[in-house]
Scaffold this active site. Structure first.
Site, PDB file in Angstrom:
ATOM      1  N   HIS A  96       0.862  -1.205  -0.031  1.00 29.76           N
ATOM      2  CA  HIS A  96      -0.188  -0.119  -0.191  1.00 29.76           C
ATOM      3  C   HIS A  96       0.870   1.250   0.028  1.00 29.76           C
ATOM      4  O   HIS A  96       1.842   1.443   0.556  1.00 29.76           O
ATOM      5  CB  HIS A  96      -0.935  -0.132   1.159  1.00 29.76           C
ATOM      6  CG  HIS A  96      -2.036   1.203   1.122  1.00 29.76           C
ATOM      7  ND1 HIS A  96      -1.828   2.364   1.307  1.00 29.76           N
ATOM      8  CD2 HIS A  96      -3.377   1.077   0.717  1.00 29.76           C
ATOM      9  CE1 HIS A  96      -2.911   3.211   1.300  1.00 29.76           C
ATOM     10  NE2 HIS A  96      -3.989   2.266   0.834  1.00 29.76           N
TER      11      HIS A  96
ATOM     12  N   GLU B  13      -4.323   1.966  -6.986  1.00 27.34           N
ATOM     13  CA  GLU B  13      -4.760   2.856  -6.026  1.00 27.34           C
ATOM     14  C   GLU B  13      -3.825   4.098  -6.168  1.00 27.34           C
ATOM     15  O   GLU B  13      -2.777   4.535  -5.449  1.00 27.34           O
ATOM     16  CB  GLU B  13      -4.706   2.640  -4.674  1.00 27.34           C
ATOM     17  CG  GLU B  13      -5.429   1.222  -4.264  1.00 27.34           C
ATOM     18  CD  GLU B  13      -5.874   1.171  -2.916  1.00 27.34           C
ATOM     19  OE1 GLU B  13      -6.952   0.871  -2.737  1.00 27.34           O
ATOM     20  OE2 GLU B  13      -5.039   1.425  -2.049  1.00 27.34           O
TER      21      GLU B  13
HETATM   22  P1  13P Z   1     -10.246   5.678   0.918  1.00 26.92           P
HETATM   23  O1  13P Z   1     -11.176   4.816   0.126  1.00 26.92           O
HETATM   24  O2  13P Z   1     -10.299   6.202   2.204  1.00 26.92           O
HETATM   25  O3  13P Z   1      -9.597   6.796  -0.151  1.00 26.92           O
HETATM   26  O4  13P Z   1      -8.750   4.537   0.936  1.00 26.92           O
HETATM   27  C1  13P Z   1      -8.340   3.554  -0.096  1.00 26.92           C
HETATM   28  C2  13P Z   1      -7.531   2.830   0.401  1.00 26.92           C
HETATM   29  O5  13P Z   1      -6.358   3.454   0.644  1.00 26.92           O
HETATM   30  C3  13P Z   1      -7.730   1.532   0.335  1.00 26.92           C
HETATM   31  O6  13P Z   1      -6.576   0.844   0.592  1.00 26.92           O
END
Ligand code: 13P
Length: 258
Positions: free
Chosen positions: A98, A170
């Site tokens: 992440h 992401e």
């Molecule tokens: P948010 O949906 O709060 O933006 O977070 C996304 C995330 O980092 C999931 O791993």
């Protein structure tokens, strides 16, 4: 068509009482009506892993994950948790790479590669997170950057091993309170790049970053997207259950990106 992944990481939130309440609510919901075409998953803090595992039960349709795990099976690694320990606690998914771990805890392409291998070695699903910064995006380098992260972490895997990996794109600029929701238009190109290389070869290609109840359906409509990875919107159980419904409706409509 395989199921749409819809999952949440709780990041560093929730007491045990809060975790219990959320998990009991999900358990009751799934016992009543399992949304078809959807693969739910939940990734609590380590402290809540066994609590949530006990509530959901071994046969739960919702998969349980951990937010990180070390690449070694055991040893003198203070503060770390290994994949066998995570598995022993009930986890079936290991989140890896992440952006918050890359930024604050020194996660690199090499450590993500080692962790993907460790998860696969023990039969857990690696959930590899990739994503570029606003600066990289501004310079037009998004696709190249995320492909480099993915290729580095997945280097050397057989087709069979690759088929067990879930990848979540992401973008850092879209994550969390400081992020802004990505538009569908902004995501077409990165998913085209990921899809060209990984669509049909991995277990899932997910989108994450400011997913909410208003944009979830549109995000699922992007070509090659086969799931959502969600933070804030899913931390309240009601939000998560609504996302499951949105995904089930999408799966039922046959419009999955594939
Ligand atoms: P948010 O949906 O709060 O933006 O977070 C996304 C995330 O980092 C999931 O791993």
């Amino acid at each position: 068509m395989s199921a749409l992944w819809v999952g949440t990481s709780w990041k560093m939130t929730k007491t045990l009482a809060e975790a219990r309440s959320w998990a009991e609510g999900l358990h009751d919901h799934l016992a009543g009506a399992l949304p078809t075409g959807v693969q739910p998953f939940v990734i609590p803090s380590f402290t809540a892993t066994t609590t949530v595992a006990g509530i959901l039960g071994e046969d739960s349709p919702a998969l349980l994950g951990v937010q990180n795990a070390h690449w070694e099976d055991a040893g003198a690694w203070t503060g770390e948790v290994s994949v066998p320990q995570a598995k022993d606690a009930g986890a079936r998914i290991v989140e890896i790479g992440h952006s918050e771990r890359r930024e604050h805890f020194g996660e690199t392409v090499e450590t993500t590669r080692l962790k993907v291998a460790a998860a696969l070695r023990h039969g857990l699903t690696p959930l590899l997170c990739i994503g570029e910064s606003a600066e990289v995006k501004k310079a037009g380098g998004s696709a190249e950057f995320i492909l480099r992260q993915a290729r580095g972490a997945l280097a050397g895997l057989s087709d069979q091993e690759l088929s067990c990996v879930v990848v979540a794109y992401e973008p850092i600029w879209a994550i969390g309170e400081k992020g802004r929701p990505a538009t569908v238009e902004e995501l077409v190109e990165p998913f085209a790049a990921l899809g060209a290389e990984y669509s049909g070869r991995v277990a899932g290609l997910l989108y994450g970053g400011s997913v909410n109840l208003d944009n979830a359906a549109d995000l699922l409509g992007i070509e090659h997207v086969t799931g959502l990875f969600v933070g804030r919107t899913a931390w309240q159980l009601e939000g998560y259950l609504e996302l499951l419904q949105i995904a089930a409706a999408h799966a039922g409509s046959g419009q999955v990106g594939g």
